[in-house]
Write a protein that holds these residues in place. Structure first.
Motif, PDB file in Angstrom:
ATOM      1  N   TRP A  82       0.542  -1.175  -0.153  1.00 25.85           N
ATOM      2  CA  TRP A  82       0.165   0.078   0.030  1.00 25.85           C
ATOM      3  C   TRP A  82       0.878   1.119   0.265  1.00 25.85           C
ATOM      4  O   TRP A  82       0.400   2.340  -0.008  1.00 25.85           O
ATOM      5  CB  TRP A  82      -0.897   0.050   1.047  1.00 25.85           C
ATOM      6  CG  TRP A  82      -2.107  -0.850   0.985  1.00 25.85           C
ATOM      7  CD1 TRP A  82      -2.120  -2.353   1.608  1.00 25.85           C
ATOM      8  CD2 TRP A  82      -3.261  -0.967   0.119  1.00 25.85           C
ATOM      9  NE1 TRP A  82      -3.265  -2.894   1.110  1.00 25.85           N
ATOM     10  CE2 TRP A  82      -3.833  -2.211   0.290  1.00 25.85           C
ATOM     11  CE3 TRP A  82      -3.526   0.220  -0.758  1.00 25.85           C
ATOM     12  CZ2 TRP A  82      -4.822  -2.425  -0.461  1.00 25.85           C
ATOM     13  CZ3 TRP A  82      -4.671  -0.450  -1.533  1.00 25.85           C
ATOM     14  CH2 TRP A  82      -5.265  -1.431  -1.496  1.00 25.85           C
ATOM     15  N   SER A  83       2.085   1.297   0.086  1.00 24.77           N
ATOM     16  CA  SER A  83       2.740   2.406  -0.154  1.00 24.77           C
ATOM     17  C   SER A  83       3.343   2.601  -1.626  1.00 24.77           C
ATOM     18  O   SER A  83       3.832   3.794  -1.899  1.00 24.77           O
ATOM     19  CB  SER A  83       4.450   2.351   0.690  1.00 24.77           C
ATOM     20  OG  SER A  83       4.975   1.056  -0.203  1.00 24.77           O
ATOM     21  N   THR A 122      -2.456   6.903   6.642  1.00 27.23           N
ATOM     22  CA  THR A 122      -1.446   5.647   6.647  1.00 27.23           C
ATOM     23  C   THR A 122      -1.997   4.841   5.371  1.00 27.23           C
ATOM     24  O   THR A 122      -3.182   4.614   5.548  1.00 27.23           O
ATOM     25  CB  THR A 122      -1.752   5.072   8.179  1.00 27.23           C
ATOM     26  OG1 THR A 122      -1.329   5.818   9.235  1.00 27.23           O
ATOM     27  CG2 THR A 122      -0.770   3.912   7.862  1.00 27.23           C
ATOM     28  N   PRO A 123      -1.017   4.605   4.760  1.00 24.53           N
ATOM     29  CA  PRO A 123      -1.524   3.723   3.640  1.00 24.53           C
ATOM     30  C   PRO A 123      -2.085   2.246   4.063  1.00 24.53           C
ATOM     31  O   PRO A 123      -1.445   1.625   5.095  1.00 24.53           O
ATOM     32  CB  PRO A 123       0.050   3.232   3.155  1.00 24.53           C
ATOM     33  CG  PRO A 123       0.688   4.676   3.269  1.00 24.53           C
ATOM     34  CD  PRO A 123       0.389   5.043   4.494  1.00 24.53           C
ATOM     35  N   GLY A 124      -2.942   2.026   3.348  1.00 21.85           N
ATOM     36  CA  GLY A 124      -3.596   0.469   3.737  1.00 21.85           C
ATOM     37  C   GLY A 124      -5.131   1.197   4.418  1.00 21.85           C
ATOM     38  O   GLY A 124      -5.809   0.304   4.952  1.00 21.85           O
ATOM     39  N   ARG A 125      -5.134   2.026   4.989  1.00 25.00           N
ATOM     40  CA  ARG A 125      -6.114   2.550   5.747  1.00 25.00           C
ATOM     41  C   ARG A 125      -7.569   2.516   4.806  1.00 25.00           C
ATOM     42  O   ARG A 125      -7.925   2.882   3.691  1.00 25.00           O
ATOM     43  CB  ARG A 125      -6.322   3.943   6.436  1.00 25.00           C
ATOM     44  CG  ARG A 125      -7.491   4.561   7.177  1.00 25.00           C
ATOM     45  CD  ARG A 125      -7.523   3.896   8.407  1.00 25.00           C
ATOM     46  NE  ARG A 125      -8.595   4.522   9.239  1.00 25.00           N
ATOM     47  CZ  ARG A 125      -8.722   4.395  10.475  1.00 25.00           C
ATOM     48  NH1 ARG A 125      -7.933   3.661  11.242  1.00 25.00           N
ATOM     49  NH2 ARG A 125      -9.780   4.941  11.289  1.00 25.00           N
ATOM     50  N   ILE A 126      -8.898   1.740   5.603  1.00 24.55           N
ATOM     51  CA  ILE A 126      -9.927   1.706   4.622  1.00 24.55           C
ATOM     52  C   ILE A 126     -10.801   2.888   5.044  1.00 24.55           C
ATOM     53  O   ILE A 126     -11.126   3.234   6.431  1.00 24.55           O
ATOM     54  CB  ILE A 126     -10.742   0.410   5.276  1.00 24.55           C
ATOM     55  CG1 ILE A 126     -10.098  -0.933   5.091  1.00 24.55           C
ATOM     56  CG2 ILE A 126     -12.190   0.399   4.501  1.00 24.55           C
ATOM     57  CD1 ILE A 126     -10.423  -1.991   5.786  1.00 24.55           C
ATOM     58  N   ALA A 172       1.344   9.464   1.174  1.00 26.89           N
ATOM     59  CA  ALA A 172      -0.147   9.687   1.686  1.00 26.89           C
ATOM     60  C   ALA A 172      -0.244  10.522   2.974  1.00 26.89           C
ATOM     61  O   ALA A 172      -1.168  11.160   3.179  1.00 26.89           O
ATOM     62  CB  ALA A 172      -0.585   8.223   2.113  1.00 26.89           C
ATOM     63  N   ARG A 173       0.951  10.526   3.689  1.00 26.14           N
ATOM     64  CA  ARG A 173       0.618  11.410   5.135  1.00 26.14           C
ATOM     65  C   ARG A 173       0.588  12.882   4.736  1.00 26.14           C
ATOM     66  O   ARG A 173       0.419  13.808   5.730  1.00 26.14           O
ATOM     67  CB  ARG A 173       2.035  11.223   6.050  1.00 26.14           C
ATOM     68  CG  ARG A 173       1.934   9.625   6.649  1.00 26.14           C
ATOM     69  CD  ARG A 173       3.068   9.281   7.491  1.00 26.14           C
ATOM     70  NE  ARG A 173       2.719   7.913   8.178  1.00 26.14           N
ATOM     71  CZ  ARG A 173       3.199   6.922   7.382  1.00 26.14           C
ATOM     72  NH1 ARG A 173       3.437   6.832   6.312  1.00 26.14           N
ATOM     73  NH2 ARG A 173       2.887   5.715   8.129  1.00 26.14           N
TER      74      ARG A 173
END
Length: 315
Positions: free
Chosen positions: A212-213, A257-261, A277-278
């Motif tokens: 997810w990064s 945060t990468p991967g967050r739904i 993403a941050r």
């Protein structure tokens, strides 16, 4: 010309059919036994069955390194060998045996994407076109002089499956054109520009694992590159593997945060993605449809009933 064919799966099947449809004589076919490798069970039209249907002798080999094979090749006395999707290296005593050498058919625009799974890698990397190359085999894999090359554009929503069907349809004409030029003595051989060469390894399940990064644009192409019937790109939710069937890049930017739904957008659910993403300047990946390990397919909006939590690369 007298032709020996080395090949496997649908690529080899199309090549053999083109040879059978030509004015040339196919005197021997060498192909691999059936495999349980996940990628070799896809597009697995049988070269052996097609050859046997037309009364062409067949040898099954994993590797071309035994004296019986060499003896049979010499007895067949081919004018040329044609290879497509032969999965192991052919030694010089084979590829240099016929007077016209060995013509290899490769599903990329050489010198780029030599090696394995070129369509998938090219789609992941965002290439604007893909294609098929006919070249003379030498001691370096997929590096010999080119005689014919044809390309097709990659569309914004194309999957690896779409590109497979378009490029596999190029095989017959390229085989026919190449053999006609070689037989007539009009073939023009163009050396490859080795400064533009790239070489890729065979795909495995690990290569379908979502990180997810990665930027959402790259992840969206990964999902299209791992389209059915290929093993889908996958991630984990609450310790269970889920496979992503359909996805898109989000319209808005989303931070965190990468991967967050994160949130619903359109007909899907946004997952935060990307190295930036941050900062809040990254697009997210909108998952539209997914498949659980039991084979059931779900709309992402039905599967993710509440927002929050994370998708992870590993359980």
């Amino acid at each position: 010309m007298r032709v020996v064919m080395f090949g496997y799966q649908t690529w080899g099947h199309r090549t053999l059919q083109a040879l059978l449809d030509s004015e040339h004589e196919v005197v021997l076919v060498v192909t691999h036994p059936k495999s349980d490798h996940v990628y070799e069970k896809i597009w697995d039209d049988s070269v052996a069955e097609l050859a046997e249907k037309h009364g062409v002798p067949v040898l099954l080999r994993n590797r071309p390194d035994d004296e019986e094979l060499l003896r049979t090749l010499r007895e067949a006395a081919p004018d040329i060998i044609v290879a497509n999707n032969w999965r192991t290296w052919l030694p010089p005593e084979i590829f240099g045996l016929p007077p016209h050498g060995t013509l290899n058919i490769h599903d990329s625009l050489l010198p780029a994407y030599a090696g394995f799974s070129p369509l998938i890698w090219a789609l992941i990397n965002g290439e604007p076109e893909v294609g098929v190359t006919a070249h003379r085999m030498d001691a370096e894999l997929d590096a010999g002089d080119i005689v014919f090359q044809r390309s097709v554009p990659v569309g914004a929503t194309d999957t690896a499956t779409d590109l497979f069907h378009r490029t596999v349809d190029l095989i017959g004409p390229i085989v026919a054109d190449s053999l006609d030029a070689i037989a007539s003595g009009t073939a023009r051989w163009v050396p490859q520009d080795r400064s533009r060469a790239s070489f890729f390894h065979k795909r495995s399940i690990e290569d379908s694992r979502i990180d997810w990064s990665w930027p959402a644009e790259d992840l969206e192409r990964l999902v299209r590159a791992q389209s059915d019937p290929y093993p889908n790109a996958f991630t984990h939710h609450r310790g269970r593997r889920i496979r992503i069937v359909s996805a898109a890049v989000s319209e808005a930017c989303y931070g965190g945060t990468p991967g967050r739904i994160f949130i619903r957008e359109g007909d899907g659910v946004v997952i935060v993605a990307g190295p930036d993403a941050r900062t809040g300047r990254s697009k997210g990946l909108v998952i539209r449809r997914l498949r659980t390990e039991d084979g059931a397919e779900h709309a992402a909006t039905d599967y993710f009933r509440t927002m929050g939590g994370y998708l992870t690369s590993r359980p």
